[in-house]
Enzyme design. Structure first.
Site, PDB file in Angstrom:
ATOM      1  N   LYS A 118       0.715  -1.293   0.046  1.00  0.00           N
ATOM      2  CA  LYS A 118      -0.018   0.240   0.048  1.00  0.00           C
ATOM      3  C   LYS A 118       0.788   1.327   0.186  1.00  0.00           C
ATOM      4  O   LYS A 118       0.617   2.269  -0.635  1.00  0.00           O
ATOM      5  CB  LYS A 118      -0.903   0.188   1.193  1.00  0.00           C
ATOM      6  CG  LYS A 118      -2.081  -0.917   0.926  1.00  0.00           C
ATOM      7  CD  LYS A 118      -3.129  -0.880   2.139  1.00  0.00           C
ATOM      8  CE  LYS A 118      -4.418  -1.861   2.080  1.00  0.00           C
ATOM      9  NZ  LYS A 118      -5.231  -1.281   3.087  1.00  0.00           N
ATOM     10  N   ASP A 164     -10.205   2.836   1.715  1.00  0.00           N
ATOM     11  CA  ASP A 164     -10.439   2.659   3.143  1.00  0.00           C
ATOM     12  C   ASP A 164     -11.065   3.594   3.944  1.00  0.00           C
ATOM     13  O   ASP A 164     -11.801   3.372   4.884  1.00  0.00           O
ATOM     14  CB  ASP A 164      -9.281   1.924   3.911  1.00  0.00           C
ATOM     15  CG  ASP A 164      -8.692   0.710   3.230  1.00  0.00           C
ATOM     16  OD1 ASP A 164      -9.482  -0.204   2.814  1.00  0.00           O
ATOM     17  OD2 ASP A 164      -7.430   0.421   3.266  1.00  0.00           O
TER      18      ASP A 164
HETATM   19  P1  NAP Z   1      -0.821  -3.176  11.404  1.00  0.00           P
HETATM   20  O1  NAP Z   1      -0.386  -2.245  10.572  1.00  0.00           O
HETATM   21  O2  NAP Z   1       0.346  -4.200  11.858  1.00  0.00           O
HETATM   22  O3  NAP Z   1      -1.141  -2.763  12.903  1.00  0.00           O
HETATM   23  C1  NAP Z   1      -1.382  -3.585  13.835  1.00  0.00           C
HETATM   24  C2  NAP Z   1      -2.057  -2.606  15.206  1.00  0.00           C
HETATM   25  O4  NAP Z   1      -2.491  -3.462  16.047  1.00  0.00           O
HETATM   26  C3  NAP Z   1      -1.012  -1.743  15.934  1.00  0.00           C
HETATM   27  O5  NAP Z   1      -1.621  -0.348  16.290  1.00  0.00           O
HETATM   28  C4  NAP Z   1      -0.467  -2.745  16.789  1.00  0.00           C
HETATM   29  O6  NAP Z   1      -0.059  -1.879  17.781  1.00  0.00           O
HETATM   30  C5  NAP Z   1      -1.851  -3.281  17.408  1.00  0.00           C
HETATM   31  N1  NAP Z   1      -1.587  -4.305  18.005  1.00  0.00           N
HETATM   32  C6  NAP Z   1      -1.030  -5.620  17.656  1.00  0.00           C
HETATM   33  N2  NAP Z   1      -1.040  -6.580  18.585  1.00  0.00           N
HETATM   34  C7  NAP Z   1      -1.504  -5.898  19.848  1.00  0.00           C
HETATM   35  C8  NAP Z   1      -1.659  -6.200  21.184  1.00  0.00           C
HETATM   36  N3  NAP Z   1      -1.547  -7.509  21.508  1.00  0.00           N
HETATM   37  N4  NAP Z   1      -2.156  -5.228  22.022  1.00  0.00           N
HETATM   38  C9  NAP Z   1      -2.404  -4.230  21.469  1.00  0.00           C
HETATM   39  N5  NAP Z   1      -2.300  -3.726  20.436  1.00  0.00           N
HETATM   40  C10 NAP Z   1      -1.713  -4.609  19.346  1.00  0.00           C
HETATM   41  O7  NAP Z   1      -2.268  -3.906  10.967  1.00  0.00           O
HETATM   42  P2  NAP Z   1      -3.477  -3.020  10.279  1.00  0.00           P
HETATM   43  O8  NAP Z   1      -3.139  -3.266   8.773  1.00  0.00           O
HETATM   44  O9  NAP Z   1      -3.626  -1.860  10.872  1.00  0.00           O
HETATM   45  O10 NAP Z   1      -4.565  -4.172  10.620  1.00  0.00           O
HETATM   46  C11 NAP Z   1      -5.091  -4.040  11.910  1.00  0.00           C
HETATM   47  C12 NAP Z   1      -6.487  -4.868  11.882  1.00  0.00           C
HETATM   48  O11 NAP Z   1      -7.542  -4.464  11.213  1.00  0.00           O
HETATM   49  C13 NAP Z   1      -6.308  -6.400  11.411  1.00  0.00           C
HETATM   50  O12 NAP Z   1      -7.027  -7.321  12.405  1.00  0.00           O
HETATM   51  C14 NAP Z   1      -6.716  -6.157  10.011  1.00  0.00           C
HETATM   52  O13 NAP Z   1      -7.309  -7.398   9.634  1.00  0.00           O
HETATM   53  C15 NAP Z   1      -7.694  -5.270  10.244  1.00  0.00           C
HETATM   54  N6  NAP Z   1      -8.136  -4.663   9.009  1.00  0.00           N
HETATM   55  C16 NAP Z   1      -9.339  -4.501   8.582  1.00  0.00           C
HETATM   56  C17 NAP Z   1     -10.096  -3.846   7.361  1.00  0.00           C
HETATM   57  C18 NAP Z   1     -11.369  -3.969   7.014  1.00  0.00           C
HETATM   58  O14 NAP Z   1     -11.633  -3.679   5.890  1.00  0.00           O
HETATM   59  N7  NAP Z   1     -12.219  -4.414   7.805  1.00  0.00           N
HETATM   60  C19 NAP Z   1      -8.934  -3.220   6.755  1.00  0.00           C
HETATM   61  C20 NAP Z   1      -7.722  -3.465   7.082  1.00  0.00           C
HETATM   62  C21 NAP Z   1      -7.320  -3.912   8.029  1.00  0.00           C
HETATM   63  P3  NAP Z   1       1.532  -1.382  17.938  1.00  0.00           P
HETATM   64  O15 NAP Z   1       1.698  -0.254  17.017  1.00  0.00           O
HETATM   65  O16 NAP Z   1       2.063  -1.126  19.152  1.00  0.00           O
HETATM   66  O17 NAP Z   1       2.331  -2.688  17.312  1.00  0.00           O
END
Ligand code: NAP
Length: 267
Positions: free
Chosen positions: A65, A100
């Site tokens: 992305k 998004d």
């Molecule tokens: P990402 O860039 O890897 O970010 C992960 C986020 O989760 C960070 O803020 C991280 O905190 C936090 N995190 C991970 N493990 C944690 C824990 N044990 N306790 C507290 N915080 C934690 O991932 P992303 O792409 O943003 O995706 C995040 C979620 O959104 C995923 O479940 C993904 O499937 C979902 N998503 C959904 C859509 C949709 O269309 N519905 C679209 C995109 C993503 P740190 O910064 O401290 O590591």
């Protein structure tokens, strides 16, 4: 025939192909949606090849992305978020968009939730958190970003007008907020027994969107519903980013019902 597709790595389990193919079928469009999985360092080359091959539009997912930003002409939203999830090849150079952001806003609108002048808390400051924070702020909400890594929350809040930032210890703000979005991966299968926000902060005047869509009903949404909150599952966000991409590529209203049915059948 028009060809659309998804650029990502991995793309094997993507839900976009059935969702978009359902739209083509519903409207009788002569189009196909295919997946492409280039090497991690080949995003720009893949965009160039897609243009050469006459592909009409591409969605872009992890890990590309950000990588494709330099290969397209990003619009204002994609530039501010710093990520492109949709490429439109009808222009030269191809344009880059971030649907998004609109997907988040449309998820709330679809559920009758107004965002203007509302207090919103976003948990998470990764890719999803960025799109969510910009969407809420653009719709007029005041945004607080809470993240495990505080520096990441601060860096995001610095980019979003009026936003504040803190660690997970600031989640007590949810008790006084109107809107809560989980944009972390907490609560995702197989660790779906956990929740990013303690149930003691949830209340009946809250609208809660959980970006997690596997499972559809997360512990956070279950506990929020038990308090009488409006709950919006992650499939809505996924659906409406796809709807936005479809409408941008085709210039037609998307058959939202057909796309939603196809998506939920897969989930
Ligand atoms: P990402 O860039 O890897 O970010 C992960 C986020 O989760 C960070 O803020 C991280 O905190 C936090 N995190 C991970 N493990 C944690 C824990 N044990 N306790 C507290 N915080 C934690 O991932 P992303 O792409 O943003 O995706 C995040 C979620 O959104 C995923 O479940 C993904 O499937 C979902 N998503 C959904 C859509 C949709 O269309 N519905 C679209 C995109 C993503 P740190 O910064 O401290 O590591």
């Amino acid at each position: 025939m028009q060809v659309f597709g998804l650029l990502g790595n991995p793309v094997e389990h993507s839900l976009s192909p059935p969702m978009h193919e359902a739209a083509y079928e519903a409207l009788g469009l002569d189009a196909r949606y295919v997946t492409f999985e280039p090497d991690r360092d080949a995003a720009a080359a893949a965009v160039e090849s897609a243009e050469t091959l006459g592909i009409a539009g591409l969605n872009v997912t992890i890990p590309f992305k950000r990588d494709v930003l330099d290969a397209v002409e990003p619009d204002g939203v994609a530039r501010r978020v710093g990520a492109v999830n949709t490429i439109d090849f009808s222009a030269t150079p191809p344009t880059g968009h971030n649907t998004d952001v609109a997907g988040v806003e449309r998820s709330f609108t679809h559920h009758g939730v107004a965002l203007e002048d509302r207090d919103a808390v976003v948990v998470g400051a990764g890719g999803a958190g960025r799109a969510v924070a910009f969407a809420l702020a653009d719709a007029g909400a005041s945004v607080h970003v809470a993240n495990r890594t505080v520096e990441r929350a601060e860096s995001l809040a610095a980019d979003v007008p009026g936003a504040t930032a803190g660690g997970l210890d600031t989640l007590d703000r949810v008790a006084d907020a109107d809107v809560l979005v989980n944009a972390t991966s907490v609560g995702m299968e197989p660790d779906d027994g956990v929740t990013p926000v303690d149930a003691e902060y949830l209340h009946g005047d809250l609208a809660v969107l959980d970006a997690v869509y596997a499972p559809i009903e997360t512990r956070l949404l279950r506990e929020a519903a038990a308090e009488g909150a409006t709950t919006i599952d992650g499939a809505w966000m996924l659906l409406f980013q796809g709807v936005e991409a479809f409408e941008r590529w085709t210039g037609r209203d998307a058959p939202v019902e057909a796309m939603n049915e196809a998506l939920r059948a897969e989930l």
